[in-house]
Design a protein around this motif. Structure first.
Motif, PDB file in Angstrom:
ATOM      1  N   SER A   1     -29.553  20.137  -7.261  1.00  0.00           N
ATOM      2  CA  SER A   1     -29.014  21.311  -6.569  1.00  0.00           C
ATOM      3  C   SER A   1     -27.562  21.118  -6.161  1.00  0.00           C
ATOM      4  O   SER A   1     -26.986  21.972  -5.490  1.00  0.00           O
ATOM      5  CB  SER A   1     -29.861  21.626  -5.331  1.00  0.00           C
ATOM      6  OG  SER A   1     -29.845  20.535  -4.417  1.00  0.00           O
ATOM      7  N   GLY A   2     -26.959  19.990  -6.558  1.00  0.00           N
ATOM      8  CA  GLY A   2     -25.553  19.748  -6.234  1.00  0.00           C
ATOM      9  C   GLY A   2     -25.333  19.123  -4.876  1.00  0.00           C
ATOM     10  O   GLY A   2     -24.210  19.147  -4.352  1.00  0.00           O
ATOM     11  N   GLY A   3     -26.383  18.542  -4.294  1.00  0.00           N
ATOM     12  CA  GLY A   3     -26.259  17.948  -2.964  1.00  0.00           C
ATOM     13  C   GLY A   3     -25.877  16.478  -3.009  1.00  0.00           C
ATOM     14  O   GLY A   3     -25.669  15.890  -4.071  1.00  0.00           O
ATOM     15  N   ARG A   4     -25.808  15.873  -1.834  1.00  0.00           N
ATOM     16  CA  ARG A   4     -25.411  14.471  -1.732  1.00  0.00           C
ATOM     17  C   ARG A   4     -26.000  13.855  -0.468  1.00  0.00           C
ATOM     18  O   ARG A   4     -26.407  14.571   0.468  1.00  0.00           O
ATOM     19  CB  ARG A   4     -23.887  14.348  -1.699  1.00  0.00           C
ATOM     20  CG  ARG A   4     -23.255  14.930  -0.427  1.00  0.00           C
ATOM     21  CD  ARG A   4     -21.745  14.940  -0.482  1.00  0.00           C
ATOM     22  NE  ARG A   4     -21.169  15.430   0.767  1.00  0.00           N
ATOM     23  CZ  ARG A   4     -20.745  14.638   1.754  1.00  0.00           C
ATOM     24  NH1 ARG A   4     -20.835  13.312   1.624  1.00  0.00           N
ATOM     25  NH2 ARG A   4     -20.240  15.150   2.855  1.00  0.00           N
ATOM     26  N   LEU A   5     -26.030  12.524  -0.459  1.00  0.00           N
ATOM     27  CA  LEU A   5     -26.377  11.784   0.761  1.00  0.00           C
ATOM     28  C   LEU A   5     -25.125  11.724   1.612  1.00  0.00           C
ATOM     29  O   LEU A   5     -24.171  10.998   1.306  1.00  0.00           O
ATOM     30  CB  LEU A   5     -26.851  10.372   0.413  1.00  0.00           C
ATOM     31  CG  LEU A   5     -28.282  10.234  -0.105  1.00  0.00           C
ATOM     32  CD1 LEU A   5     -28.465   8.880  -0.759  1.00  0.00           C
ATOM     33  CD2 LEU A   5     -29.271  10.398   1.040  1.00  0.00           C
ATOM     34  N   ALA A   6     -25.076  12.518   2.678  1.00  0.00           N
ATOM     35  CA  ALA A   6     -23.866  12.595   3.494  1.00  0.00           C
ATOM     36  C   ALA A   6     -23.704  11.376   4.392  1.00  0.00           C
ATOM     37  O   ALA A   6     -22.588  10.918   4.637  1.00  0.00           O
ATOM     38  CB  ALA A   6     -23.883  13.863   4.344  1.00  0.00           C
ATOM     39  N   ALA A   7     -24.808  10.847   4.896  1.00  0.00           N
ATOM     40  CA  ALA A   7     -24.726   9.684   5.795  1.00  0.00           C
ATOM     41  C   ALA A   7     -26.044   8.932   5.771  1.00  0.00           C
ATOM     42  O   ALA A   7     -27.122   9.547   5.815  1.00  0.00           O
ATOM     43  CB  ALA A   7     -24.396  10.132   7.214  1.00  0.00           C
TER      44      ALA A   7
ATOM     45  N   PRO B   1     -30.859   7.165  11.425  1.00  0.00           N
ATOM     46  CA  PRO B   1     -30.538   8.515  10.933  1.00  0.00           C
ATOM     47  C   PRO B   1     -30.103   8.523   9.470  1.00  0.00           C
ATOM     48  O   PRO B   1     -29.403   7.627   8.996  1.00  0.00           O
ATOM     49  CB  PRO B   1     -29.380   8.944  11.836  1.00  0.00           C
ATOM     50  CG  PRO B   1     -28.721   7.661  12.227  1.00  0.00           C
ATOM     51  CD  PRO B   1     -29.816   6.624  12.309  1.00  0.00           C
ATOM     52  N   VAL B   2     -30.541   9.562   8.756  1.00  0.00           N
ATOM     53  CA  VAL B   2     -30.115   9.832   7.382  1.00  0.00           C
ATOM     54  C   VAL B   2     -29.812  11.324   7.292  1.00  0.00           C
ATOM     55  O   VAL B   2     -30.630  12.149   7.725  1.00  0.00           O
ATOM     56  CB  VAL B   2     -31.198   9.452   6.350  1.00  0.00           C
ATOM     57  CG1 VAL B   2     -30.757   9.837   4.944  1.00  0.00           C
ATOM     58  CG2 VAL B   2     -31.505   7.973   6.417  1.00  0.00           C
ATOM     59  N   VAL B   3     -28.645  11.663   6.746  1.00  0.00           N
ATOM     60  CA  VAL B   3     -28.239  13.067   6.672  1.00  0.00           C
ATOM     61  C   VAL B   3     -27.995  13.450   5.215  1.00  0.00           C
ATOM     62  O   VAL B   3     -27.288  12.744   4.487  1.00  0.00           O
ATOM     63  CB  VAL B   3     -26.959  13.328   7.500  1.00  0.00           C
ATOM     64  CG1 VAL B   3     -26.570  14.804   7.411  1.00  0.00           C
ATOM     65  CG2 VAL B   3     -27.174  12.922   8.956  1.00  0.00           C
TER      66      VAL B   3
END
Length: 508
Positions: free
Chosen positions: A382-388, A401-403
């Protein structure tokens, strides 16, 4: 005399016994023939062939030399698993050096076609099918089959044997529901960390509109409510400062406008004098600087401001998340008024247990499963990513935390609680099936394995890890098995309804 009587009695006994034996043999023969005749009338799956886009399935009575047999061809699209309309269908057969060709009759129902075949030879034969679909002709090999010499040969053949505990689920029944199958294959699947999270607007997508001046809130056109969609440059509300003794905006607006007009006049005059070299370059540069400062100050007032006060406008197409003020409220400069989200990017904040800390560095993707609908969204697709990805344990909840961030997806509305499957880098391939293929009974898991396109068997499987979309199968299946991936519950219902007639659901 006595001797003659004994001879006559013995002859009578032998004659009677012979007649009884002949009658018994005749009865046995008649019964055997009747049984074979019934067997020759049962329905047999003759051909099953798959292409990238089609499933071709032909059933009918056993094919016996010299006997006309009616076959039914079912043509199914592999993308929709719905019937396919065929313009023309021809079955071509080669047997014992002879060629046969049979053209199908249209039944009036898409996907179902009748063939009447008859052969004057027996033995091994080879079949292919020719079809015209949407004006495009295609040839498909069906493979070898046997033309039997008689019913007795058919009754003794291995093809006549039947698997036990099978479930009949006709093509017509499958076409009527949401149904699909697929071949079981080995696919990469690694360790999975499962957690939960909530869909939130990404921080970069949120904006809070604040008051630029002090004044009274006025909703002049319509109310501004949470959930409302607003357009770029749309006026949401106004701040009225005119008539107030304190911090009169109208006065400051007039002063800024006056300074701007004076600076502009001086700059234009000095510009003309500088062109004639009447004034120095330094004097001209000072006039230009004063003009630019006055222009910037006035533009700040003019952009959304007037002598009446300030208009609060939306900076982009967005959704109202929260309204902090009501009509008639007095606000100070810098006070929050409305919170908006452009809803172009979503954020999912989740937490994992500390025992998974050593796996976090190998997380490469994620699946997000919506609990309410069962829909699964893949992060990368879907074009997303692991931000943090955190490395320290939160003091608030003792979790890590995982974002995730991904473009706004309609099936992931803001505020939705979702299951998150954090996918570690796969180390090898495993046998997997879609989660939708599973049936659960008293804690045990089963899948429906296809024997023919209309015959299925329920098989227990032992499961390994799951990524929310697919699940690892440790035992119960082999590569190449074809299983039901959608609609398995309907096949189970067919089993629960008891023994079905062999022709149940067929159109005749």
């Amino acid at each position: 005399m006595v001797k003659n009587y004994l001879i006559i009695a013995l002859a009578t006994f032998i004659f009677t016994a012979c007649n009884d034996t002949q009658r018994q043999q005749s009865q046995n023969h008649e019964g055997h023939s009747h049984e074979q005749a019934e067997q020759a009338e049962e329905e047999v799956a003759h051909f099953t062939a798959y292409t990238d886009s089609l499933e071709i399935y032909i059933v009918g009575n056993p094919i016996i030399a010299g006997k006309e047999v009616e076959l039914t061809a079912h043509v199914t699209g592999m993308k929709s698993f719905k019937p396919v309309k065929v313009d023309k269908l021809i079955l071509n057969v080669t047997a014992e050096g002879k060629s046969y060709s049979f053209t199908a009759l249209n039944t009036g129902n898409d996907g179902i076609y009748r063939l009447k075949v008859q052969f004057d030879v027996n033995g091994k034969a080879d079949a292919s099918i020719e079809m015209v679909i949407n004006g495009i002709k295609g040839f498909y090999r069906l493979g070898q089959f046997t033309i039997y010499h008689c019913e007795h040969d058919w009754a003794d053949s291995p093809e006549h044997s039947h698997a036990s505990n099978t479930i009949k689920f006709t093509k017509e029944q499958a076409w009527a529901v949401d149904f699909a199958t697929e071949i079981v294959t080995q696919q990469p699947i690694g360790q999975v960390v499962k957690t939960t999270g909530m869909v939130m607007p990404a921080q970069v997508d949120e904006v809070v509109l604040v008051a630029g001046i002090s004044g009274v809130v006025s909703y002049t056109e319509k109310s501004v409510l949470p959930g409302m969609q607003v357009r770029k440059s749309e006026v949401l509300l106004s701040l009225i400062s005119k008539g107030m003794a304190d911090d009169n905006f109208a006065l400051r607006y007039a002063e800024a406008k006056s300074r701007y007009e004076l600076a502009k006049s001086a700059y234009e005059r000095q510009k003309a004098l500088a062109a004639e070299q009447v004034i120095s370059t330094a004097e001209f540069q000072k006039a230009k600087s004063d003009y630019e400062v006055a222009l910037a100050a006035f533009k700040a007032f003019e952009n959304g401001y007037s002598a009446e006060g300030q208009q609060i406008v939306s900076p982009a197409n967005a959704e109202v998340l929260k309204v902090f003020v009501s009509n008639g409220d007095y606000v100070n400069a810098g006070q929050p008024l409305v919170k908006l989200s452009k809803l172009s990017v979503s954020s999912i904040q989740c937490y994992v247990q500390p025992r998974f800390l050593n796996l976090l560095s190998s997380i490469s993707d994620a699946n997000i499963r919506v609990s309410s609908s069962g829909m699964v969204v893949n992060l990368k697709s879907s074009g997303g990513r692991l931000a943090a990805v955190g490395r320290t344990i939160s003091s608030e909840n003792h979790l890590i935390p995982v974002v995730l961030e991904l473009p706004n997806v309609e099936v992931l509305p803001v505020g939705e609680v979702v299951d998150v499957y954090l996918l570690c880098q796969p180390k090898g391939n495993s046998l997997t099936v879609p989660v939708s293929a599973l049936l659960e009974e008293q804690g045990n898991h089963f899948v429906m394995v296809q024997l023919t396109p209309e015959t299925f068997i329920k098989r227990e499987v032992k499961l390994g890890v799951t990524d929310g979309s697919r699940v690892e199968v440790l035992s119960g299946l082999q590569p190449g098995n074809r299983i039901v991936t959608r609609g398995a519950v309907y096949v189970k219902m067919a089993q629960s309804s008891g023994a079905l007639d062999a022709h149940s659901g067929h159109v005749h």
